[in-house]
Structure formats: C-alpha cells, structure tokens
Design an enzyme around this catalytic site. Structure first.
Site, PDB file in Angstrom:
ATOM      1  N   GLY A   1       0.801  -1.212   0.000  1.00 27.10           N
ATOM      2  CA  GLY A   1       0.000   0.000   0.000  1.00 27.10           C
ATOM      3  C   GLY A   1       0.833   1.261   0.000  1.00 27.10           C
TER       4      GLY A   1
ATOM      5  N   HIS B   1       2.307   4.695  -5.009  1.00 29.83           N
ATOM      6  CA  HIS B   1       2.827   5.840  -5.749  1.00 29.83           C
ATOM      7  C   HIS B   1       2.997   5.415  -7.205  1.00 29.83           C
ATOM      8  CE1 HIS B   1       6.589   3.653  -5.422  1.00 29.83           C
ATOM      9  NE2 HIS B   1       6.524   3.711  -4.104  1.00 29.83           N
TER      10      HIS B   1
ATOM     11  N   HIS C   1       4.503   1.968  -8.065  1.00 30.80           N
ATOM     12  CA  HIS C   1       3.567   0.835  -8.030  1.00 30.80           C
ATOM     13  C   HIS C   1       2.688   0.823  -9.276  1.00 30.80           C
ATOM     14  CE1 HIS C   1       4.149   1.466  -3.545  1.00 30.80           C
ATOM     15  NE2 HIS C   1       4.493   0.201  -3.698  1.00 30.80           N
TER      16      HIS C   1
ATOM     17  N   GLY D   1       9.622  -4.233  -8.658  1.00 33.11           N
ATOM     18  CA  GLY D   1      10.473  -3.140  -9.083  1.00 33.11           C
ATOM     19  C   GLY D   1      11.931  -3.344  -8.725  1.00 33.11           C
ATOM     20  N   GLN D   2      12.823  -2.847  -9.570  1.00 36.39           N
ATOM     21  CA  GLN D   2      14.262  -2.999  -9.358  1.00 36.39           C
ATOM     22  C   GLN D   2      14.747  -2.295  -8.094  1.00 36.39           C
ATOM     23  OE1 GLN D   2      16.929  -1.727 -12.625  1.00 36.39           O
ATOM     24  NE2 GLN D   2      18.320  -1.067 -11.004  1.00 36.39           N
ATOM     25  N   LYS D   3      14.009  -1.284  -7.618  1.00 38.14           N
ATOM     26  CA  LYS D   3      14.435  -0.591  -6.398  1.00 38.14           C
ATOM     27  C   LYS D   3      14.666  -1.596  -5.270  1.00 38.14           C
ATOM     28  CE  LYS D   3      12.781   2.498  -2.816  1.00 38.14           C
ATOM     29  NZ  LYS D   3      12.448   1.386  -1.903  1.00 38.14           N
ATOM     30  N   ASP D   4      13.845  -2.627  -5.210  1.00 38.95           N
ATOM     31  CA  ASP D   4      14.011  -3.692  -4.221  1.00 38.95           C
ATOM     32  C   ASP D   4      14.710  -4.883  -4.869  1.00 38.95           C
ATOM     33  OD1 ASP D   4      12.597  -2.421  -1.974  1.00 38.95           O
ATOM     34  OD2 ASP D   4      10.854  -2.584  -3.266  1.00 38.95           O
TER      35      ASP D   4
ATOM     36  N   ARG E   1       7.957   5.268   1.817  1.00 38.87           N
ATOM     37  CA  ARG E   1       8.554   5.890   2.999  1.00 38.87           C
ATOM     38  C   ARG E   1       8.894   7.367   2.778  1.00 38.87           C
ATOM     39  NH1 ARG E   1      10.468   1.649   6.501  1.00 38.87           N
ATOM     40  NH2 ARG E   1      10.265  -0.371   5.482  1.00 38.87           N
TER      41      ARG E   1
END
Length: 288
Positions: free
Chosen positions: A31, A34, A37, A149-152, A189
């Site tokens: 949740g 943004h 997502h 997503g690549q961020k994670d 965050r």
C-alpha cells in the site's frame, strides 16, 4: 474493479478467470501506492489479461515493530489510484486470513548467502518474512507473471530463488525503478521525510551515479563506495552500507576483485535520514 478481502473468495474468482483461458498478472504491495507501483500495474496490463494487486502490510518482514507501526496506511487513496489505472482486482486481506497459523511459523527457506548481506545483514529475518508472505500470495493468486520493481533488487532476487524452491511456474518480471524528477527513487517511505530531508535525500542517487561514473577509471574497485559513505555522513545521513556487487547465479556477491566485462555489476546504498530508512541501487554494468 473487483475488491476481495478474503482469500477464499479471491481464489474462487480466479479459478473462473483461468478456466476462461486468461492469463493473470500479479503486483504485490504494502500500500501507500505511488507512481512506481502504478508503473508495475501498467506493465502487468501490457503483458497479461487480468491484473491483481494485493495491499497487505506484512508483519513478519519487519524486524523492528516500530517500523511496522509507522508504515503509512492509505487504503482509500490506494483504491482510487488502482481504479484510475484500470486495475482488475484488488486484494485486501486481514492478518488473520494470511496467517491463520499465527505469526510464529517454523517454515524456513534456504536463500543462501543472499539473505545475509545488504538488507539481510541489517534486517535479520526480513527475507524469511518476505518469502513466507510471497509464498502464501502465490498460492492464492497463482499468477502467470509476477511484477516487482528494481528498487528492491535484493528482494526480487529472493523471490526468484523462492520461485525455484517452491517449483513455481510463475515468471518474475523485474521492472525499472521509477524516480522523481530529481532522481529520488519512489518509495512509500518518502512521505515520512520532512521537506528539508526530502530535498537532501537525492544525495543517495547522486552518490550511486558517482560510483557508476568512476567505475573502472583507475580507482580501486571499492574506493568509490567508501567515498559515498563519507559523503553521505557529511550531509547528515547515517549510512548502513554502500556496496558494489556482482550478480552471479541470481545471487549478489560483494565485488572483491576488478570486474570482468561479462559481469552484471550493481551499486547499492541504504542510509537513514530524518528517522527514515532509504534504499536505492543502480546497474553499473550489464543487464539483469
């Protein structure tokens, strides 16, 4: 857009979807949605027939209970955003539905060294919690494709290992990190940052690019990562790590020697700012 709160109801609905010959794309989230997502939803819509998005703040992946309590909950806004991008199904389960056996499960996944470095080093037990919830969600949704997503990045690799461990036929699609115009990686965050800290937070992306730009230009292969830590500290960050790693067999390995041309190399940073933990990474060389 269909909304389901009980896993049994969602499973019954998706059985009918599969019987009709349609493919299912799945985007698991916690949740506070943004555009990052929503880009995953759009990728899923382009590659599958029916898109399911779950919203569930998973308690077993938080090693710090206070972090779990502070995680932003914005269900009404999330549902509107999902509806605006024509999401087919949103799944909003309760903790009791996802963990009828209780939170203290004894299942353990062998993720090898991947769960002991970077995030795993600073968040013990985190990836076991990730594995647990993703396994449960996959059993419910049974998607043909899973979008993350690549961020994670490290979490993506953990999930890729999980798919092999559980012999799942689901294909993992890793999508590029979505960024704000100033380069900050989109994250749920970020809303917890003060205006001053939000402005300063772009330094993480700047340091990642500095590492990339200096890579292979005569510096010792880890020197730029050490410099990134010093630069972030000087700006008021509390860095946990800044590392350069190679991707080998779906595992991140700290780069302890100069990279060869055939290596996939990434830089990753985690740092605290204004009481908020921020992570980011970029590909230095090669493709995922």
């Amino acid at each position: 857009m269909y909304q389901f709160k009980r896993s049994i109801d969602l499973k019954k609905h998706l059985e009918l979807v599969r019987k009709s010959g349609k493919t299912i794309g799945f985007v698991p989230t916690m949740g506070a949605l943004h555009n990052g997502h929503l880009s995953l939803i759009q990728a899923a819509k382009q590659n599958t027939d029916v898109v399911v998005c779950s919203i569930f703040v998973n308690p077993t992946q938080f090693n710090d209970p206070k972090d779990y309590e502070k995680y932003p909950i914005t269900i009404e806004a999330d549902i509107k955003k999902l509806n605006d991008v024509s999401t087919d199904i949103v799944f909003l389960p309760a903790v009791d539905d996802m963990y009828p056996e209780g939170l203290d499960g004894n299942i353990h996944y062998d993720f090898g060294d991947l769960e002991t470095i970077l995030e795993g080093k600073f968040r013990p037990g985190h990836f076991q919690g990730v594995g647990r919830i993703v396994h449960k969600l996959l059993d419910i949704v049974q998607p043909s494709k899973l979008f993350m997503g690549q961020k994670d990045l490290q979490q993506c690799l953990i999930v890729r290992k999980l798919l092999k461990i559980i012999h799942s036929s689901t294909e993992l699609i890793v999508c590029p990190t979505e960024r704000e115009p100033d380069g900050l990686a989109m994250s749920s965050r970020n809303v917890r940052l003060s205006p001053a800290a939000r402005k300063k937070a772009t330094a993480i992306y700047q340091e990642l690019n500095a590492i990339k730009n200096s890579f292979g230009k005569g510096l010792l292969f880890m020197e730029s990562a050490y410099e990134a830590v010093d630069h972030l500290k000087a700006q008021g960050f509390d860095p946990e790590y800044a590392d350069i790693l190679a991707l080998k067999d779906d595992t991140l390995v700290p780069l302890d020697q100069p990279a060869t041309d055939d290596m996939v190399v990434v830089a990753a940073i985690a740092a605290w700012l204004d009481g908020v933990r921020l992570i980011d990474n970029i590909i230095i060389q090669g493709k995922l």
